[in-house]
Design a protein around this motif. Sequence first.
Motif, PDB file in Angstrom:
ATOM      1  N   GLY A 105       0.809  -1.221   0.000  1.00  0.00           N
ATOM      2  CA  GLY A 105       0.000   0.000   0.000  1.00  0.00           C
ATOM      3  C   GLY A 105       0.835   1.261   0.000  1.00  0.00           C
ATOM      4  O   GLY A 105       0.341   2.339  -0.335  1.00  0.00           O
ATOM      5  N   GLY A 106       2.101   1.168   0.378  1.00  0.00           N
ATOM      6  CA  GLY A 106       2.998   2.319   0.357  1.00  0.00           C
ATOM      7  C   GLY A 106       2.870   3.231   1.564  1.00  0.00           C
ATOM      8  O   GLY A 106       3.510   4.282   1.610  1.00  0.00           O
ATOM      9  N   TRP A 107       2.058   2.867   2.550  1.00  0.00           N
ATOM     10  CA  TRP A 107       1.863   3.731   3.711  1.00  0.00           C
ATOM     11  C   TRP A 107       3.088   3.784   4.605  1.00  0.00           C
ATOM     12  O   TRP A 107       3.277   4.759   5.323  1.00  0.00           O
ATOM     13  CB  TRP A 107       0.657   3.244   4.533  1.00  0.00           C
ATOM     14  N   ALA A 108       3.912   2.755   4.587  1.00  0.00           N
ATOM     15  CA  ALA A 108       5.061   2.686   5.496  1.00  0.00           C
ATOM     16  C   ALA A 108       6.354   3.207   4.886  1.00  0.00           C
ATOM     17  O   ALA A 108       7.367   3.280   5.561  1.00  0.00           O
ATOM     18  CB  ALA A 108       5.267   1.241   5.957  1.00  0.00           C
ATOM     19  N   THR A 109       6.330   3.578   3.614  1.00  0.00           N
ATOM     20  CA  THR A 109       7.528   4.120   2.979  1.00  0.00           C
ATOM     21  C   THR A 109       7.621   5.604   3.320  1.00  0.00           C
ATOM     22  O   THR A 109       6.743   6.384   2.976  1.00  0.00           O
ATOM     23  CB  THR A 109       7.492   3.919   1.454  1.00  0.00           C
TER      24      THR A 109
END
Length: 130
Positions: A105-109
């Motif tokens: 989902g890319g939320w942690a990048t």
Amino acid sequence: MAMQSTTKRSLSRRWEDYQPTKTMLVWACIAAIVATMVVGFSWGGWVTGGTSQAMAATAGDNARGELASAICVERFNAAPDKAAKLVEFKALSDGYTKRQFIEAGGWATMPGQTSPDRLGVQGCATALAA
């Protein structure tokens, strides 16, 4: 012949009469130093420079992971399809697939990074599962 006194001298009197040699004083000081070091490193919380650097690095990694986790949760909650994604996330059975879902989902990048922070992903998954 002098008659020896049969009376015992008191402890304080014997202490006053005692005169240690220089060698005895040096060994007593060395023993006190060693005992202080043993007590300090064992129970006093003293650490070496290398240990303190390792502890500081671990604390920094943990703090960075906690920050990344908080940002991840905020990004997830700010997404327009939050409700559907949360249902999809909670439907996943094991922690590995949940972490993969968050990474995908890319939320942690984090900004300026190309890959997500491992501790941030783990913390985010734990926070969202609760």
